[in-house]
Design a protein around this motif. Structure first.
Motif, PDB file in Angstrom:
ATOM      1  N   LEU A 138       0.814  -1.224   0.000  1.00 30.19           N
ATOM      2  CA  LEU A 138       0.000   0.000   0.000  1.00 30.19           C
ATOM      3  C   LEU A 138       0.847   1.274   0.000  1.00 30.19           C
ATOM      4  O   LEU A 138       0.571   2.192  -0.794  1.00 30.19           O
ATOM      5  N   PRO A 139       1.880   1.412   0.853  1.00 22.57           N
ATOM      6  CA  PRO A 139       2.725   2.611   0.743  1.00 22.57           C
ATOM      7  C   PRO A 139       3.422   2.723  -0.608  1.00 22.57           C
ATOM      8  O   PRO A 139       3.548   3.817  -1.157  1.00 22.57           O
ATOM      9  N   TRP A 140       3.871   1.577  -1.136  1.00 20.71           N
ATOM     10  CA  TRP A 140       4.529   1.587  -2.451  1.00 20.71           C
ATOM     11  C   TRP A 140       3.565   2.073  -3.524  1.00 20.71           C
ATOM     12  O   TRP A 140       3.905   2.919  -4.359  1.00 20.71           O
ATOM     13  N   LEU A 141       2.326   1.547  -3.516  1.00 20.27           N
ATOM     14  CA  LEU A 141       1.342   1.936  -4.526  1.00 20.27           C
ATOM     15  C   LEU A 141       0.958   3.405  -4.387  1.00 20.27           C
ATOM     16  O   LEU A 141       0.816   4.115  -5.394  1.00 20.27           O
ATOM     17  N   SER A 142       0.812   3.876  -3.155  1.00 27.02           N
ATOM     18  CA  SER A 142       0.469   5.282  -2.939  1.00 27.02           C
ATOM     19  C   SER A 142       1.546   6.201  -3.490  1.00 27.02           C
ATOM     20  O   SER A 142       1.250   7.200  -4.168  1.00 27.02           O
ATOM     21  N   ASP A 143       2.802   5.878  -3.232  1.00 26.42           N
ATOM     22  CA  ASP A 143       3.906   6.702  -3.719  1.00 26.42           C
ATOM     23  C   ASP A 143       3.974   6.663  -5.241  1.00 26.42           C
ATOM     24  O   ASP A 143       4.121   7.706  -5.895  1.00 26.42           O
ATOM     25  N   LEU A 144       3.846   5.466  -5.825  1.00 23.89           N
ATOM     26  CA  LEU A 144       3.900   5.359  -7.287  1.00 23.89           C
ATOM     27  C   LEU A 144       2.757   6.132  -7.933  1.00 23.89           C
ATOM     28  O   LEU A 144       2.951   6.830  -8.938  1.00 23.89           O
ATOM     29  N   THR A 145       1.559   6.031  -7.362  1.00 27.99           N
ATOM     30  CA  THR A 145       0.406   6.737  -7.925  1.00 27.99           C
ATOM     31  C   THR A 145       0.619   8.237  -7.899  1.00 27.99           C
ATOM     32  O   THR A 145       0.316   8.942  -8.883  1.00 27.99           O
ATOM     33  N   ARG A 146       1.155   8.740  -6.803  1.00 24.39           N
ATOM     34  CA  ARG A 146       1.420  10.181  -6.711  1.00 24.39           C
ATOM     35  C   ARG A 146       2.423  10.609  -7.777  1.00 24.39           C
ATOM     36  O   ARG A 146       2.230  11.631  -8.462  1.00 24.39           O
ATOM     37  N   ARG A 147       3.488   9.840  -7.939  1.00 23.27           N
ATOM     38  CA  ARG A 147       4.497  10.186  -8.929  1.00 23.27           C
ATOM     39  C   ARG A 147       3.928  10.119 -10.347  1.00 23.27           C
ATOM     40  O   ARG A 147       4.197  10.995 -11.181  1.00 23.27           O
ATOM     41  N   ARG A 148       3.137   9.080 -10.616  1.00 19.32           N
ATOM     42  CA  ARG A 148       2.542   8.950 -11.948  1.00 19.32           C
ATOM     43  C   ARG A 148       1.603  10.110 -12.244  1.00 19.32           C
ATOM     44  O   ARG A 148       1.596  10.664 -13.351  1.00 19.32           O
ATOM     45  N   ASN A 149       0.771  10.479 -11.278  1.00 19.77           N
ATOM     46  CA  ASN A 149      -0.202  11.548 -11.499  1.00 19.77           C
ATOM     47  C   ASN A 149       0.466  12.885 -11.790  1.00 19.77           C
ATOM     48  O   ASN A 149      -0.127  13.735 -12.464  1.00 19.77           O
ATOM     49  N   LEU A 150       1.685  13.066 -11.276  1.00 18.76           N
ATOM     50  CA  LEU A 150       2.422  14.303 -11.513  1.00 18.76           C
ATOM     51  C   LEU A 150       3.326  14.200 -12.748  1.00 18.76           C
ATOM     52  O   LEU A 150       4.052  15.142 -13.059  1.00 18.76           O
ATOM     53  N   GLY A 151       3.276  13.067 -13.436  1.00 21.45           N
ATOM     54  CA  GLY A 151       4.095  12.889 -14.627  1.00 21.45           C
ATOM     55  C   GLY A 151       5.561  12.674 -14.333  1.00 21.45           C
ATOM     56  O   GLY A 151       6.415  12.878 -15.211  1.00 21.45           O
ATOM     57  N   LEU A 152       5.890  12.236 -13.112  1.00 21.20           N
ATOM     58  CA  LEU A 152       7.280  12.070 -12.699  1.00 21.20           C
ATOM     59  C   LEU A 152       7.731  10.618 -12.718  1.00 21.20           C
ATOM     60  O   LEU A 152       8.897  10.328 -12.442  1.00 21.20           O
ATOM     61  N   ALA A 153       6.828   9.691 -12.969  1.00 23.08           N
ATOM     62  CA  ALA A 153       7.170   8.270 -12.983  1.00 23.08           C
ATOM     63  C   ALA A 153       6.257   7.552 -13.949  1.00 23.08           C
ATOM     64  O   ALA A 153       5.153   8.004 -14.245  1.00 23.08           O
ATOM     65  N   ARG A 154       6.730   6.432 -14.423  1.00 20.83           N
ATOM     66  CA  ARG A 154       5.928   5.561 -15.279  1.00 20.83           C
ATOM     67  C   ARG A 154       6.490   4.148 -15.153  1.00 20.83           C
ATOM     68  O   ARG A 154       7.697   3.959 -15.029  1.00 20.83           O
ATOM     69  N   PHE A 155       5.627   3.165 -15.105  1.00 21.74           N
ATOM     70  CA  PHE A 155       6.037   1.766 -15.120  1.00 21.74           C
ATOM     71  C   PHE A 155       5.373   1.086 -16.297  1.00 21.74           C
ATOM     72  O   PHE A 155       4.174   1.265 -16.523  1.00 21.74           O
ATOM     73  N   TRP A 156       6.150   0.323 -17.043  1.00 23.05           N
ATOM     74  CA  TRP A 156       5.633  -0.450 -18.153  1.00 23.05           C
ATOM     75  C   TRP A 156       5.849  -1.934 -17.865  1.00 23.05           C
ATOM     76  O   TRP A 156       6.784  -2.299 -17.143  1.00 23.05           O
ATOM     77  N   THR A 157       4.999  -2.770 -18.401  1.00 24.01           N
ATOM     78  CA  THR A 157       5.184  -4.214 -18.310  1.00 24.01           C
ATOM     79  C   THR A 157       5.181  -4.804 -19.714  1.00 24.01           C
ATOM     80  O   THR A 157       4.714  -4.175 -20.673  1.00 24.01           O
ATOM     81  N   LEU A 158       5.681  -6.016 -19.830  1.00 27.41           N
ATOM     82  CA  LEU A 158       5.760  -6.698 -21.116  1.00 27.41           C
ATOM     83  C   LEU A 158       5.340  -8.150 -20.926  1.00 27.41           C
ATOM     84  O   LEU A 158       5.906  -8.865 -20.090  1.00 27.41           O
ATOM     85  N   SER A 159       4.317  -8.552 -21.671  1.00 24.43           N
ATOM     86  CA  SER A 159       3.827  -9.934 -21.661  1.00 24.43           C
ATOM     87  C   SER A 159       3.439 -10.412 -20.263  1.00 24.43           C
ATOM     88  O   SER A 159       3.443 -11.618 -20.006  1.00 24.43           O
ATOM     89  N   GLY A 160       3.125  -9.499 -19.368  1.00 24.13           N
ATOM     90  CA  GLY A 160       2.758  -9.854 -18.005  1.00 24.13           C
ATOM     91  C   GLY A 160       3.875 -10.510 -17.233  1.00 24.13           C
ATOM     92  O   GLY A 160       3.638 -11.080 -16.156  1.00 24.13           O
ATOM     93  N   ALA A 161       5.114 -10.428 -17.751  1.00 22.68           N
ATOM     94  CA  ALA A 161       6.225 -11.160 -17.143  1.00 22.68           C
ATOM     95  C   ALA A 161       7.430 -10.291 -16.821  1.00 22.68           C
ATOM     96  O   ALA A 161       8.351 -10.751 -16.146  1.00 22.68           O
ATOM     97  N   ALA A 162       7.455  -9.057 -17.288  1.00 21.29           N
ATOM     98  CA  ALA A 162       8.592  -8.179 -17.053  1.00 21.29           C
ATOM     99  C   ALA A 162       8.076  -6.774 -16.728  1.00 21.29           C
ATOM    100  O   ALA A 162       7.011  -6.364 -17.203  1.00 21.29           O
ATOM    101  N   ALA A 163       8.845  -6.058 -15.925  1.00 20.41           N
ATOM    102  CA  ALA A 163       8.482  -4.693 -15.549  1.00 20.41           C
ATOM    103  C   ALA A 163       9.741  -3.837 -15.518  1.00 20.41           C
ATOM    104  O   ALA A 163      10.844  -4.327 -15.259  1.00 20.41           O
ATOM    105  N   ALA A 164       9.571  -2.559 -15.797  1.00 18.66           N
ATOM    106  CA  ALA A 164      10.647  -1.583 -15.664  1.00 18.66           C
ATOM    107  C   ALA A 164       9.986  -0.216 -15.653  1.00 18.66           C
ATOM    108  O   ALA A 164       8.886  -0.041 -16.189  1.00 18.66           O
ATOM    109  N   GLY A 165      10.653   0.753 -15.037  1.00 20.61           N
ATOM    110  CA  GLY A 165      10.016   2.058 -14.956  1.00 20.61           C
ATOM    111  C   GLY A 165      10.994   3.196 -14.793  1.00 20.61           C
ATOM    112  O   GLY A 165      12.187   3.000 -14.527  1.00 20.61           O
ATOM    113  N   VAL A 166      10.504   4.390 -14.986  1.00 18.63           N
ATOM    114  CA  VAL A 166      11.173   5.630 -14.592  1.00 18.63           C
ATOM    115  C   VAL A 166      10.557   6.033 -13.267  1.00 18.63           C
ATOM    116  O   VAL A 166       9.338   6.222 -13.184  1.00 18.63           O
ATOM    117  N   ILE A 167      11.364   6.140 -12.213  1.00 17.68           N
ATOM    118  CA  ILE A 167      10.829   6.425 -10.880  1.00 17.68           C
ATOM    119  C   ILE A 167      11.070   7.854 -10.432  1.00 17.68           C
ATOM    120  O   ILE A 167      10.502   8.293  -9.422  1.00 17.68           O
TER     121      ILE A 167
END
Length: 239
Positions: A138-167
């Motif tokens: 929950l703290p991780w999701l809250s922080d990521l959501t705040r960053r995403r909403n401000l355009g400061l972070a993004r996470f992408w996934t591939l084939s439901g098996a890999a993840a990477a992001g700009v934090i």
């Protein structure tokens, strides 16, 4: 002498500097949010919860006394700025920046650019069983959501098996992190595809992609994508 900053000072374009800038934009400066301190040499220290980020030159003696005063449970900064401290365990990792256009990745399915946070978390946790202990959901999701909403972070996934992001991003840098692949899907080129696409996206938006490799053994992975080593990052925890 260390004094509290009432307004944010200029921050360098380093991994620690961009992390501090992102925290300030997400949470603001003030009690209960980010606290900034500066030494007489212009070094900047940011405390957020029990985490401390530092940039600029710091003296080992002043930090040894000041970090316990702040209640710090971790400290991070450039290895040439943050010294090793007695009584603190350290990890020093390579910092890499994109030195040119990454190579064209092999053809794979297109990434999901707006995946559910739960899926990202599950991939990160499966790739590193220690991840959930250091980042409760929950703290991780809250922080990521705040960053995403401000355009400061993004996470992408591939084939439901890999993840990477700009934090974090700012000062001309975009910090790539959270590169993870499910154990049973490793060796398929998923991580290379995602990091390459994220790096291209960051460069297209005017940022230099930067990454902190999780181990020296991962440096060749980033080199194949056009990254080059630019320094080292020191991480400290008491004990």
């Amino acid at each position: 002498m260390i004094s509290r900053c009432e307004t944010p000072p200029p921050l360098p374009g380093t991994a620690a500097g961009v992390k501090i800038e992102t925290l300030l934009r997400c949470y603001g400066l003030g009690p209960g949010n980010c606290e900034l301190w500066q030494n007489c040499g212009g070094g900047v220290l940011c405390r957020f919860d029990a985490r401390v980020l530092l940039c600029g030159r710091w003296d080992a003696d002043e930090l040894s006394a000041f970090l316990p005063f702040l209640g710090a449970r971790s400290a991070e900064g450039g290895a040439d700025e943050l010294p090793a401290l007695p009584g603190w365990r350290e990890t020093v990792l390579p910092v890499l920046a994109l030195g040119g256009a990454p190579p064209e990745p092999k053809r794979l399915p297109e990434p999901d650019k707006n995946p559910p946070g739960r899926l990202v978390y599950e991939i990160l946790s499966a790739a590193d069983p220690a991840f959930p202990a250091g980042a409760p959901y929950l703290p991780w999701l809250s922080d990521l959501t705040r960053r995403r909403n401000l355009g400061l972070a993004r996470f992408w996934t591939l084939s439901g098996a890999a993840a990477a992001g700009v934090i974090a991003q700012g000062s001309g840098l975009a910090l790539i992190a959270g590169v993870a692949v499910l154990p049973e899907r490793r060796g398929e080129g998923l991580a290379s595809r995602l990091v390459g696409l994220l790096a291209r996206d960051a460069a297209d938006r005017g940022f230099t992609p930067v990454a902190i490799a999780g181990a020296d053994s991962l440096v060749p992975f980033y080199r194949r994508l056009g990254f080059r080593e630019t320094g080292r990052q020191r991480f400290l925890i008491p004990g």
